[in-house]
Design a protein around this motif. Structure first.
Motif, PDB file in Angstrom:
ATOM      1  N   LYS A   1       0.814  -1.219   0.000  1.00 46.70           N
ATOM      2  CA  LYS A   1       0.000   0.000   0.000  1.00 46.70           C
ATOM      3  C   LYS A   1       0.847   1.268   0.000  1.00 46.70           C
ATOM      4  O   LYS A   1       0.372   2.340  -0.376  1.00 46.70           O
ATOM      5  CB  LYS A   1      -0.979  -0.041   1.164  1.00 46.70           C
ATOM      6  CG  LYS A   1      -2.045  -1.112   0.901  1.00 46.70           C
ATOM      7  CD  LYS A   1      -3.029  -1.288   2.016  1.00 46.70           C
ATOM      8  CE  LYS A   1      -4.118  -2.270   1.619  1.00 46.70           C
ATOM      9  NZ  LYS A   1      -3.647  -3.684   1.642  1.00 46.70           N
TER      10      LYS A   1
ATOM     11  N   THR B   1       3.180  -8.638  -1.723  1.00 43.06           N
ATOM     12  CA  THR B   1       2.519  -7.465  -1.149  1.00 43.06           C
ATOM     13  C   THR B   1       2.971  -7.090   0.254  1.00 43.06           C
ATOM     14  O   THR B   1       2.568  -6.043   0.758  1.00 43.06           O
ATOM     15  CB  THR B   1       0.996  -7.686  -1.133  1.00 43.06           C
ATOM     16  OG1 THR B   1       0.718  -8.972  -0.593  1.00 43.06           O
ATOM     17  CG2 THR B   1       0.416  -7.579  -2.529  1.00 43.06           C
TER      18      THR B   1
ATOM     19  N   GLY C   1      -7.828  -8.932  -2.177  1.00 44.39           N
ATOM     20  CA  GLY C   1      -8.799  -8.742  -1.109  1.00 44.39           C
ATOM     21  C   GLY C   1      -9.931  -7.867  -1.619  1.00 44.39           C
ATOM     22  O   GLY C   1     -10.997  -8.338  -2.009  1.00 44.39           O
ATOM     23  N   ASN C   2      -9.640  -6.559  -1.680  1.00 43.53           N
ATOM     24  CA  ASN C   2     -10.648  -5.598  -2.117  1.00 43.53           C
ATOM     25  C   ASN C   2     -10.686  -5.438  -3.639  1.00 43.53           C
ATOM     26  O   ASN C   2     -11.389  -4.593  -4.158  1.00 43.53           O
ATOM     27  CB  ASN C   2     -10.365  -4.251  -1.468  1.00 43.53           C
ATOM     28  CG  ASN C   2     -11.594  -3.656  -0.837  1.00 43.53           C
ATOM     29  OD1 ASN C   2     -12.709  -4.128  -1.065  1.00 43.53           O
ATOM     30  ND2 ASN C   2     -11.415  -2.614  -0.067  1.00 43.53           N
ATOM     31  N   PHE C   3      -9.895  -6.238  -4.362  1.00 48.00           N
ATOM     32  CA  PHE C   3      -9.844  -6.245  -5.827  1.00 48.00           C
ATOM     33  C   PHE C   3      -9.190  -4.987  -6.413  1.00 48.00           C
ATOM     34  O   PHE C   3      -9.285  -4.706  -7.597  1.00 48.00           O
ATOM     35  CB  PHE C   3     -11.261  -6.420  -6.424  1.00 48.00           C
ATOM     36  CG  PHE C   3     -11.287  -7.165  -7.738  1.00 48.00           C
ATOM     37  CD1 PHE C   3     -11.069  -8.537  -7.777  1.00 48.00           C
ATOM     38  CD2 PHE C   3     -11.527  -6.524  -8.943  1.00 48.00           C
ATOM     39  CE1 PHE C   3     -11.086  -9.237  -8.979  1.00 48.00           C
ATOM     40  CE2 PHE C   3     -11.555  -7.209 -10.156  1.00 48.00           C
ATOM     41  CZ  PHE C   3     -11.341  -8.569 -10.170  1.00 48.00           C
ATOM     42  N   GLY C   4      -8.489  -4.205  -5.556  1.00 46.45           N
ATOM     43  CA  GLY C   4      -7.850  -2.982  -6.054  1.00 46.45           C
ATOM     44  C   GLY C   4      -6.556  -3.278  -6.798  1.00 46.45           C
ATOM     45  O   GLY C   4      -6.326  -2.781  -7.909  1.00 46.45           O
ATOM     46  N   ASN C   5      -5.713  -4.102  -6.183  1.00 45.16           N
ATOM     47  CA  ASN C   5      -4.424  -4.434  -6.780  1.00 45.16           C
ATOM     48  C   ASN C   5      -4.621  -5.087  -8.156  1.00 45.16           C
ATOM     49  O   ASN C   5      -4.023  -4.682  -9.149  1.00 45.16           O
ATOM     50  CB  ASN C   5      -3.701  -5.388  -5.813  1.00 45.16           C
ATOM     51  CG  ASN C   5      -2.221  -5.496  -6.086  1.00 45.16           C
ATOM     52  OD1 ASN C   5      -1.683  -4.835  -6.977  1.00 45.16           O
ATOM     53  ND2 ASN C   5      -1.550  -6.335  -5.326  1.00 45.16           N
TER      54      ASN C   5
ATOM     55  N   ASP D   1      -2.696  -2.723   7.727  1.00 42.53           N
ATOM     56  CA  ASP D   1      -1.727  -2.184   6.767  1.00 42.53           C
ATOM     57  C   ASP D   1      -2.065  -0.794   6.237  1.00 42.53           C
ATOM     58  O   ASP D   1      -1.205   0.072   6.123  1.00 42.53           O
ATOM     59  CB  ASP D   1      -1.588  -3.140   5.566  1.00 42.53           C
ATOM     60  CG  ASP D   1      -0.664  -4.310   5.880  1.00 42.53           C
ATOM     61  OD1 ASP D   1      -0.024  -4.285   6.942  1.00 42.53           O
ATOM     62  OD2 ASP D   1      -0.598  -5.233   5.057  1.00 42.53           O
TER      63      ASP D   1
HETATM   64  C1  LIG Z   1      -4.249  -4.792   0.932  1.00 44.72           C
HETATM   65  C2  LIG Z   1      -3.423  -6.017   0.781  1.00 44.72           C
HETATM   66  C3  LIG Z   1      -3.734  -7.018  -0.166  1.00 44.72           C
HETATM   67  C4  LIG Z   1      -4.981  -6.994  -1.029  1.00 44.72           C
HETATM   68  O1  LIG Z   1      -5.017  -5.923  -1.943  1.00 44.72           O
HETATM   69  P1  LIG Z   1      -6.450  -5.483  -2.547  1.00 44.72           P
HETATM   70  O2  LIG Z   1      -6.159  -4.263  -3.341  1.00 44.72           O
HETATM   71  O3  LIG Z   1      -7.315  -5.220  -1.366  1.00 44.72           O
HETATM   72  O4  LIG Z   1      -6.934  -6.623  -3.386  1.00 44.72           O
HETATM   73  C5  LIG Z   1      -2.882  -8.097  -0.278  1.00 44.72           C
HETATM   74  N1  LIG Z   1      -1.791  -8.224   0.510  1.00 44.72           N
HETATM   75  C6  LIG Z   1      -1.456  -7.288   1.434  1.00 44.72           C
HETATM   76  C7  LIG Z   1      -0.255  -7.496   2.280  1.00 44.72           C
HETATM   77  C8  LIG Z   1      -2.244  -6.146   1.592  1.00 44.72           C
HETATM   78  O5  LIG Z   1      -1.915  -5.234   2.529  1.00 44.72           O
END
Ligand SMILES: *Cc1c(COP(=O)(O)O)cnc(C)c1O
Length: 492
Positions: free
Chosen positions: A110, A422, A265-269, A143
């Motif tokens: 992030k 990540t 998770g939130n499908f942003g990445n 995070d």
């Molecule tokens: C936020 C996060 C994700 C998921 O990213 P999204 O954009 O929510 O899909 C994956 N791994 C880590 C360590 C994160 O902090």
């Protein structure tokens, strides 16, 4: 650039307003549709250094900020904050590549977006001639809060308050937040869980919309979470960066297609990867990796999104999500109809599930492959990748690695794959240590030291330096007191 609310063609905004407000008035997410105008010529990116490359891609998505302004702002945003000049190094591990997105100031991916977003908000404030201070409110499960605090720290014209659930984040994450430096930051624990904190923040926004107390106190509320288009733009950039690294290393020819495996998770990445594809990056498959909260795996494989299922707390907590907000943007891109998104989102709110029409399903299956791995599989993967390749994965990245292996075991497509990494393994030292050794530490710091002794992998300095720091913030409020807390903070 025109950004449209995902739920209505009539609600539009330019870059500055989309970044400042975060969410559209009807609850939709601001999304660009004219990807043709954002096309990036990869040949032109190849000679650039990382910060310049990021600036080109971000300027392509947010052109109405002014290209020169973006070309100045982006290198400043990253300057001296990351462990490497390279920002996001690409490392060959076995037959795949790992894109390390965790080399920033808080050791989570992030940081890549939250280093830039505060400056975009600051610029938007100037361009829109807003006199009030921008007040960012964030509820965090770990995070995002720390990365946002570090990103907004001492950025002129902004202030930030982060709420975290008392006892609901790891020791390391709590220490990271309560020791935060900066004159414009506050951190407060909430008696409740993450959902309580998140609901509390939403209620504060709603209360302010109704009665306008923030403006009266010389402030304007805004959001730093991943529904803000200002967070997606920097994320699209690292897909291009990884691709350029492969071309420059001679691992692929410019034009050759590759896959990316993304812990989601939130499908942003992963949505940022879909943006990159539409901007001209030769991507074959985006491999969507989930943990035991596998709502997206089922959705991509069946076309039915169903949030009515048990929620699991896992070793990859940043992926413990049952409602992936950014998926709404993909539905607009693949479905092409605002009315469809509006209907599906209403069904999700009212019934907890929806089914997409077959043509959307077909497109989705073309763009994505999906799979999941539970904690046992993720920890087994960490141990095995360490033994075979001497590379240490964190639990989120291990989920993506495992799902990539499943994809290859089903036949794959023979193309090179980049796994997005990540988080630093040291953010989750206890679980990672248990995957590579028999040692059982008592405290989080002990786990960190033992993990270093066992693997020899250096501890990121921001995490090593936490030991012995004195907490600056000890506030803790009941979930019903969050609004009063914010109003009080505005006076001070
Ligand atoms: C936020 C996060 C994700 C998921 O990213 P999204 O954009 O929510 O899909 C994956 N791994 C880590 C360590 C994160 O902090």
């Amino acid at each position: 650039m025109v950004f449209y609310s995902t739920r209505s063609e009539k609600l539009t905004a330019g870059s500055a307003r989309a970044v400042l407000t975060g969410i559209a008035p009807d609850g939709g997410l601001y999304t660009p549709l004219d990807f043709e105008s954002m096309r990036v010529d990869i040949q032109k990116l190849l000679p650039l250094d990382s910060a310049q490359l990021f600036a080109e891609v971000i300027a392509g998505i947010l052109p109405d900020f002014g290209e020169d302004a973006i070309r100045r702002l982006v290198p400043e945003a990253y300057s001296c904050k990351f462990e490497t000049e390279d920002l996001t190094p690409l490392t060959k591990v076995g037959g795949a590549y790992v894109l390390e997105l965790f080399r920033g100031p808080t050791s989570a991916f992030k940081d890549v977006a939250l280093s830039v977003l505060p400056r975009l908000i600051s610029l938007a404030r100037e361009q829109q001639r807003i006199n009030e201070e921008i007040l960012i409110l964030t509820a965090t499960s770990g995070d995002t809060g720390k990365a946002a605090l570090e990103g907004f720290r001492d950025v002129p014209g902004t202030r930030i308050i982060v709420f975290y659930p008392e006892g609901g984040v790891s020791d390391t994450q709590q220490m990271q937040m309560v020791t935060q430096q900066g004159g414009n930051v506050r951190v407060c624990a909430v008696k409740g869980n993450f959902d309580d904190a998140q609901t509390g923040v939403k209620q504060i926004y709603a209360d302010d919309s109704a009665s306008g107390w923030a403006k009266a106190a010389g402030a304007r509320l805004s959001s730093a979470n991943s529904i803000n288009i200002g967070r997606l733009a920097p994320q699209a950039a690292y897909y291009f960066k990884a691709y350029c690294d492969l071309v420059r290393a001679g691992a692929i020819e410019n034009g050759e297609k590759i896959n990316f495996a993304v812990p989601t998770g939130n499908f942003g990445n992963i949505l940022a990867g879909e943006f990159a594809r539409r901007m001209g990056l030769p991507i074959e498959k985006l491999i969507c990796a989930s943990n035991a909260n596998n709502v997206l795996t089922d959705f991509i494989n069946t076309g039915v999104y169903d949030r009515r299922r048990p929620f699991f707390r896992t070793a990859s907590p940043s992926m413990d999500i049952l409602v992936s907000s950014n998926l709404e943007r993909y539905l607009l891109l693949a479905g092409g109809s605002f009315g469809l998104v509006d209907t599906l989102m209403r069904e999700l709110r009212e019934k907890g599930c929806y089914r997409v029409p077959d043509p959307v399903m077909v497109k989705m299956r073309g763009h994505f492959s999906a799979g999941w791995a539970d904690d046992g599989m993720a920890l087994e993967t960490i141990g095995r990748v360490w033994r075979e390749h001497k590379y240490l994965l964190d639990p989120h990245t291990a989920v993506a690695w495992n799902v990539m292996e499943q994809f290859n075991a089903r036949g794959g497509n023979g193309l090179k794959t980049v796994v997005l990494s990540t988080a630093s393994p040291y953010k989750f030292s206890r679980d990672v240590l248990s995957a590579v050794s028999e040692k059982r530490p008592v405290t989080g710091f002990e786990a960190m030291k033992l993990l270093r002794d066992v693997t020899g992998v250096p501890i990121p300095s921001n995490l090593a330096g936490l030991n012995g720091l004195k907490p600056r913030f000890t506030d803790c409020v009941d979930k019903t007191q969050m609004l009063a807390y914010v109003k009080e903070a505005l006076k001070g």
